[in-house]
Design an enzyme around this catalytic site. Structure first.
Site, mmCIF file in Angstrom:
data_model
loop_
_atom_site.group_PDB
_atom_site.id
_atom_site.type_symbol
_atom_site.label_atom_id
_atom_site.label_comp_id
_atom_site.label_asym_id
_atom_site.label_seq_id
_atom_site.Cartn_x
_atom_site.Cartn_y
_atom_site.Cartn_z
ATOM 1 N N LYS A 1 -9.102 -7.125 -0.109
ATOM 2 C CA LYS A 1 -10.349 -6.544 0.444
ATOM 3 C C LYS A 1 -11.404 -6.879 -0.441
ATOM 4 C CE LYS A 1 -9.232 -1.765 0.817
ATOM 5 N NZ LYS A 1 -10.375 -1.458 -0.108
ATOM 6 N N THR A 2 -10.825 -5.572 -1.979
ATOM 7 C CA THR A 2 -12.452 -5.426 -2.702
ATOM 8 C C THR A 2 -13.166 -6.348 -3.098
ATOM 9 O OG1 THR A 2 -11.311 -3.274 -3.358
ATOM 10 C CG2 THR A 2 -13.234 -4.388 -4.870
ATOM 11 N N ASP B 1 -16.765 -0.806 3.071
ATOM 12 C CA ASP B 1 -15.609 -0.807 2.289
ATOM 13 C C ASP B 1 -14.764 0.517 3.149
ATOM 14 O OD1 ASP B 1 -13.257 -1.832 1.256
ATOM 15 O OD2 ASP B 1 -13.697 -0.463 -0.928
ATOM 16 N N GLU B 2 -13.672 0.194 3.105
ATOM 17 C CA GLU B 2 -12.585 1.628 4.208
ATOM 18 C C GLU B 2 -13.063 2.009 5.773
ATOM 19 O OE1 GLU B 2 -9.410 1.465 2.789
ATOM 20 O OE2 GLU B 2 -10.005 1.150 0.927
ATOM 21 N N GLN C 1 -4.271 1.024 7.734
ATOM 22 C CA GLN C 1 -3.849 2.271 7.466
ATOM 23 C C GLN C 1 -5.448 3.418 7.178
ATOM 24 O OE1 GLN C 1 -3.934 0.212 2.910
ATOM 25 N NE2 GLN C 1 -4.083 -1.944 3.690
ATOM 26 N N ARG D 1 3.326 -0.490 -0.607
ATOM 27 C CA ARG D 1 2.845 -0.055 -1.785
ATOM 28 C C ARG D 1 4.091 -0.915 -3.148
ATOM 29 N NH1 ARG D 1 -1.445 0.625 -0.889
ATOM 30 N NH2 ARG D 1 -0.909 -0.027 1.291
#
Length: 726
Positions: free
Chosen positions: A35-36, A220-221, A251, A606
């Site tokens: 995503k980044t 973002d987020e 998330q 993770r």
């Protein structure tokens, strides 16, 4: 125009998002899907291809670190600086906006920002001025209330107290706080966004200027936005078709601090013209881990839905270990880490232990220390360094030695008992002058009636508390002594009333300290005449051991909340039991249970190469031994994706287990010296236990027993003096 460096590194879905025509879009970016990268490449595309001037872009992140990294990567890609672009956190951008419009916002030109500690102190001064007892109106609780209202966009005049005494009083405190803050020319963090939102809402000319200026807004987020952050974004975007939001509803794990997952779930309702783009290709985890995570999160009914996949192989199965108790769980994890680092070439820092509550770290720290394996607690303190543990140990130190000045100063007003700094300074002067301890100075001051009536009474109560506990615990064991002190000092109530979001964690840490004290006493030699002194020495020494320095290779320990955004080749997801994970406070609330499941999903994703999941069939919590059920999250993972690991190192597919999540594994036919694996036995010193494993033959054979009180031990069969139970 060469745009290869912008598009070539991307997959098809990423490329579609990055090169899309102007318009509102929600990019649903799964864990590890880049995503980044999409955000950075989208900005580079807008500047280089669409010829959008940098000053027309507004990019919002959630951390300053992310903002710096984003700017750096954009400039590297474009090969020139991007001056004028607004990129930063919500609070940072709101601060920049208010500095430019301080007069319009009715603020002093050089307004100052209150950090959390400054805000807390201001609230304490207000409580003191209003002569309100902090034990009834804890400053942290007031602080939390005020910030929560501001996050929802509410000022004191907006609150309907409706005859509710508590709400009336809190609203009064909120109003007094606002007046004091305004008089001082101060803004707290929540004010930054609220003031910015109010100014844009009330000044149409200013709003129009920024709506015209920012032709593209990128966020973002997005799943972590709260009410006021989303309202601010909606004002700025207005009727323009220019919002590019990236997030993942799967998330969203910060509901406890105001994040509203419904912001992303209702985005398409609020922006009916928005297009939805899914990023589902994962570049982090194996196929097996992704299938397990997909199956788990599919049990959340309100999610938007996506399915992570990878072009890499299926990888190894997820290993599931059903420990006999929490000590066996820690032993298993640490032994596996030893094997992975010594035999398979992994670095210690590539192994992470993830847990639901901070109290769980204690046994893993202990096991790592015993094996001399360096470790690092990420985003938190080691067990014996936590404030609530140090407070309790300080009380115990005073029981052991009342002349301990450091312990005396730490707890004389913890919890608050009306002993102010003036009284303490008088005691320090008395102690220095007479060359005695603070404890003796307190006794002398009380005897001489050298203080006013209220201060003398408060000091005398503290002295009596320590004296009474010294007498009351003289014949108690370590665990009972610790429990008695926590109760007499009302520490649990003190931390729970703080209402800073950490009260329950702190109480759980106190419970873990009691368990640690009990376990330590059992491990002492029978000849030890001062168990309390030995325990305090152990705590002091351990507080300075084993934590890896920033440059040392150490195992990573952290809560699941701290793990978001990180990745590790090896992950141990521990404590998967009903009441612990999902947490007992969330299990009966559908919305909170969904967040717990999202937290488990975050933990699983993770892991890059190997994922271990563990639970204990017995666990001591809150001073009692319980027999928790395995977490429902384990049952929501298809059994064919998991392999059950036995205590002796034997494994088999979980699908082949008759009852992989039952109360105990079936006994094996393997026998050693007449004892079978899984059999209950009795030892004259260690008490009752269960046979875990065995090695060797004849009289020199060794047998591993998991004892209820002292955990797992290896014993030589010829000298063990074991008796079968039942």
């Amino acid at each position: 125009m060469d745009v290869s460096n912008i598009l070539d590194p991307l997959n098809d879905a990423q490329r579609a998002a990055v090169s899309a025509a102007a318009g509102t879009r929600l990019v649903l970016a799964g864990a590890g899907s880049g995503k980044t990268r999409v955000l950075v490449h989208r900005i580079a595309w807008l500047i280089k291809v669409e010829q959008v001037p940098p000053w027309s872009l507004l990019a919002v992140t959630f951390t300053n670190k992310a903002a710096r990294e984003m700017r750096t990567r954009i400039e590297e890609m474009l090969d020139h600086p991007v001056g004028g672009m607004w990129v930063g956190t919500f609070h940072g951008l709101a601060h920049r906006f208010l500095r430019a419009h301080w007069q319009d916002a009715g603020l002093p030109q050089h307004f100052q920002i209150l950090d959390g500690d400054d805000q807390f102190r201001l609230i304490r001064r207000i409580l003191k001025a209003l002569e309100l007892d902090e034990s009834n109106w804890p400053p942290r609780q007031v602080q939390s209330f005020i910030n929560k209202q501001k996050d929802e966009g509410l000022r004191p005049d907006h609150l309907d107290t409706a005859g509710d005494f508590y709400l009336q009083k809190m609203t009064t405190l909120y109003r007094e706080y606002e007046q004091a803050r305004t008089r001082g020319g101060l803004l707290d963090f929540a004010d930054l966004l609220l003031c910015a939102h109010e100014l844009l809402r009330d000044r149409k000319d200013i709003l129009h200027h920024y709506q015209t200026r920012f032709s593209h807004i990128l966020v973002d987020e997005f799943q972590d936005t709260n009410a006021i952050q989303y309202a601010w974004l909606r004002l700025l975007s207005g009727s323009n078709d220019n919002l590019f939001a990236v997030g993942d509803d799967d998330q969203s794990i910060y509901g406890w601090r105001g994040a509203r997952v419904e912001n992303i779930q209702l985005f398409q309702r609020d922006y009916p013209q928005a297009q939805l783009v899914r990023l589902e290709q994962n570049y982090r985890s194996t196929g097996t881990i992704l299938k397990a995570a997909n199956a788990l999160i599919a049990h959340n009914p309100t999610r938007l839905g996506k399915n992570l996949w990878t072009e890499d192989g299926e990888g190894e199965p997820i290993r599931h270990y059903a420990a006999f108790n929490e000590v066996d769980e820690a032993r298993f994890v640490v032994e596996r880490i030893r094997g992975l680092t010594t035999e398979q070439g992994y670095r210690r820092s590539e192994c992470a232990i993830l847990y639901r509550t901070t109290a769980q770290s204690r046994l893993f720290e202990e096991a790592l220390i015993n094996r001399q394996i360096p470790y690092r607690v990420y985003g938190g303190l080691r067990f014996f360094e936590r404030a609530e543990i140090r407070d309790t140990l300080a009380y115990l130190r005073l029981l052991n030695n009342p002349d301990d000045d450091g312990a005396f100063e730490r707890v004389i007003n913890t919890p608050t008992r009306g002993i102010g700094e003036r009284t303490l300074e008088l005691l320090r002067e008395q102690a220095r002058g007479a060359q005695v301890s603070l404890w003796q100075a307190a006794l002398d001051t009380i005897a001489a009636v050298a203080l006013g009536p209220r201060a003398t009474t408060a000091l005398a109560r503290f002295v009596d508390l320590i004296r009474q506990q010294t007498a009351a615990t003289a014949e108690l064991d370590l665990a009972e002594t610790t429990t008695s002190v926590i109760k007499a000092a009302e520490l649990a109530d003190f931390y729970l009333k703080a209402k800073d979001g950490k009260g329950q964690d702190r109480v759980e840490n106190l419970d873990q300290l009691v368990e640690t004290a009990g376990r330590f006493r059992l491990e002492l030699e029978d000849t030890q005449t001062d168990p309390l002194g030995a325990f305090l020495a152990h705590a002091a020494l351990e507080a300075g051991e084993a934590q890896a320095d920033p440059f040392e290779d150490g195992v990573q320990l952290m809560t699941l909340h701290s793990a978001k955004g990180l990745e590790f080749p090896i992950v141990f997801l521990v404590g998967l039991e009903e009441g612990l994970f999902p947490h007992s406070m969330s299990a009966e609330d559908p919305a909170r249970l969904e967040e717990e499941r999202r937290l488990c999903y975050v933990g699983m994703t993770r892991a890059m190469h190997q994922l271990f999941v563990t639970h204990a069939e017995t666990r001591r919590l809150y001073g009692r031994e319980g027999y928790p059920m395995a977490s429902r999250f384990l049952r929501e993972v298809p059994p064919e994706l998991m392999e059950e690991v036995r205590g002796g190192g034997v494994s088999r597919p979980a699908a082949a287990a008759a009852n992989p999540f039952g109360s105990a594994p079936a006994a094996k036919a393997v026998e050693t010296g007449g004892f079978r694996l899984g059999q209950r036995v009795l030892h004259p010193k260690f008490g009752e236990g269960v046979v875990l494993s065995a090695e060797g033959q004849g009289a020199q054979a060794r047998i591993q027993i998991n004892f209820k009180e002292v955990g797992a031990k290896w014993l030589v069969l010829a000298y063990a003096r074991l008796e079968a139970v039942g």
